[in-house]
Scaffold this motif. Structure first.
Motif, PDB file in Angstrom:
ATOM      1  N   ALA A  54      -0.374 -81.129  16.460  1.00 42.36           N
ATOM      2  CA  ALA A  54       0.397 -82.044  16.673  1.00 42.36           C
ATOM      3  C   ALA A  54       0.066 -83.229  17.887  1.00 42.36           C
ATOM      4  O   ALA A  54      -0.506 -84.714  18.160  1.00 42.36           O
ATOM      5  CB  ALA A  54       1.700 -82.198  16.919  1.00 42.36           C
ATOM      6  N   ARG A  55      -0.216 -83.021  19.169  1.00 40.44           N
ATOM      7  CA  ARG A  55      -0.736 -83.354  20.225  1.00 40.44           C
ATOM      8  C   ARG A  55      -1.877 -84.101  20.147  1.00 40.44           C
ATOM      9  O   ARG A  55      -2.369 -85.133  20.456  1.00 40.44           O
ATOM     10  CB  ARG A  55      -0.544 -82.293  21.422  1.00 40.44           C
ATOM     11  CG  ARG A  55      -0.740 -83.228  23.403  1.00 40.44           C
ATOM     12  CD  ARG A  55      -0.263 -84.349  23.612  1.00 40.44           C
ATOM     13  NE  ARG A  55      -1.248 -84.944  24.476  1.00 40.44           N
ATOM     14  CZ  ARG A  55       0.054 -84.868  25.590  1.00 40.44           C
ATOM     15  NH1 ARG A  55       0.412 -84.832  25.559  1.00 40.44           N
ATOM     16  NH2 ARG A  55      -0.690 -86.243  26.685  1.00 40.44           N
ATOM     17  N   ALA A  56      -3.114 -83.002  20.341  1.00 37.60           N
ATOM     18  CA  ALA A  56      -3.976 -83.610  19.482  1.00 37.60           C
ATOM     19  C   ALA A  56      -4.932 -85.008  19.215  1.00 37.60           C
ATOM     20  O   ALA A  56      -5.456 -85.114  18.746  1.00 37.60           O
ATOM     21  CB  ALA A  56      -5.755 -82.243  19.151  1.00 37.60           C
ATOM     22  N   ASP A  59      -3.075 -87.630  19.803  1.00 35.65           N
ATOM     23  CA  ASP A  59      -4.499 -87.908  21.119  1.00 35.65           C
ATOM     24  C   ASP A  59      -5.630 -89.199  20.131  1.00 35.65           C
ATOM     25  O   ASP A  59      -6.448 -89.649  20.802  1.00 35.65           O
ATOM     26  CB  ASP A  59      -5.176 -87.483  21.402  1.00 35.65           C
ATOM     27  CG  ASP A  59      -4.373 -86.675  22.756  1.00 35.65           C
ATOM     28  OD1 ASP A  59      -3.051 -87.038  23.386  1.00 35.65           O
ATOM     29  OD2 ASP A  59      -4.660 -85.566  23.919  1.00 35.65           O
ATOM     30  N   ARG A  60      -5.893 -88.288  19.307  1.00 33.02           N
ATOM     31  CA  ARG A  60      -7.038 -88.857  18.063  1.00 33.02           C
ATOM     32  C   ARG A  60      -6.863 -90.324  18.294  1.00 33.02           C
ATOM     33  O   ARG A  60      -7.263 -91.701  17.903  1.00 33.02           O
ATOM     34  CB  ARG A  60      -7.964 -88.230  17.003  1.00 33.02           C
ATOM     35  CG  ARG A  60      -8.086 -86.760  17.579  1.00 33.02           C
ATOM     36  CD  ARG A  60      -9.119 -86.639  16.238  1.00 33.02           C
ATOM     37  NE  ARG A  60      -7.533 -85.916  15.928  1.00 33.02           N
ATOM     38  CZ  ARG A  60      -7.272 -84.109  15.788  1.00 33.02           C
ATOM     39  NH1 ARG A  60      -7.108 -83.768  16.591  1.00 33.02           N
ATOM     40  NH2 ARG A  60      -6.469 -84.117  14.622  1.00 33.02           N
ATOM     41  N   GLU A  61      -5.390 -90.121  17.656  1.00 31.13           N
ATOM     42  CA  GLU A  61      -4.952 -91.942  16.421  1.00 31.13           C
ATOM     43  C   GLU A  61      -5.232 -92.587  18.215  1.00 31.13           C
ATOM     44  O   GLU A  61      -4.571 -93.732  17.715  1.00 31.13           O
ATOM     45  CB  GLU A  61      -3.791 -91.590  16.288  1.00 31.13           C
ATOM     46  CG  GLU A  61      -2.626 -92.368  15.345  1.00 31.13           C
ATOM     47  CD  GLU A  61      -3.951 -93.199  14.648  1.00 31.13           C
ATOM     48  OE1 GLU A  61      -3.641 -94.248  14.021  1.00 31.13           O
ATOM     49  OE2 GLU A  61      -4.591 -92.322  14.067  1.00 31.13           O
ATOM     50  N   VAL A  62      -4.679 -92.471  19.488  1.00 29.24           N
ATOM     51  CA  VAL A  62      -4.084 -93.547  20.702  1.00 29.24           C
ATOM     52  C   VAL A  62      -5.542 -93.119  20.577  1.00 29.24           C
ATOM     53  O   VAL A  62      -5.731 -95.435  21.158  1.00 29.24           O
ATOM     54  CB  VAL A  62      -3.167 -93.059  21.639  1.00 29.24           C
ATOM     55  CG1 VAL A  62      -3.822 -93.745  22.858  1.00 29.24           C
ATOM     56  CG2 VAL A  62      -2.323 -92.590  21.022  1.00 29.24           C
ATOM     57  N   ALA A  63      -6.554 -93.262  20.543  1.00 26.45           N
ATOM     58  CA  ALA A  63      -8.132 -93.287  20.902  1.00 26.45           C
ATOM     59  C   ALA A  63      -8.378 -94.260  19.398  1.00 26.45           C
ATOM     60  O   ALA A  63      -9.258 -95.632  20.502  1.00 26.45           O
ATOM     61  CB  ALA A  63      -9.225 -91.830  21.101  1.00 26.45           C
TER      62      ALA A  63
END
Length: 73
Positions: A54-56, A59-63
């Protein structure tokens, strides 16, 4: 010259942000003041896997959102 009896610190491959755990060699390890302890409970390690995934994903979505924002300027 290095001490041949010295214990090498293992390379930490995937710490879980802000938590006293990390993943190395396909296993989760708990960090304590006295050292590291292998986490072996499958329910607990499954939750750690889900949390890390979920954290990964976050992080991808924020990027992606940042990349979209940079392109719109």
């Amino acid at each position: 010259m290095s001490d041949p009896n010295a214990v090498k610190r293992p390379r930490v491959s995937a710490p879980l942000s802000g938590a006293p755990v990390f993943r190395r060699g396909g296993h989760w390890w708990l960090v304590t003041g006295a050292g590291s302890l292998l986490a072996s409970d499958p329910v607990f390690t499954g939750e750690l896997d889900r949390c890390a995934a979920a954290r990964a994903a976050a992080d991808r979505e924020v990027a992606c959102l940042r990349a979209e924002g940079d392109g719109a300027a």
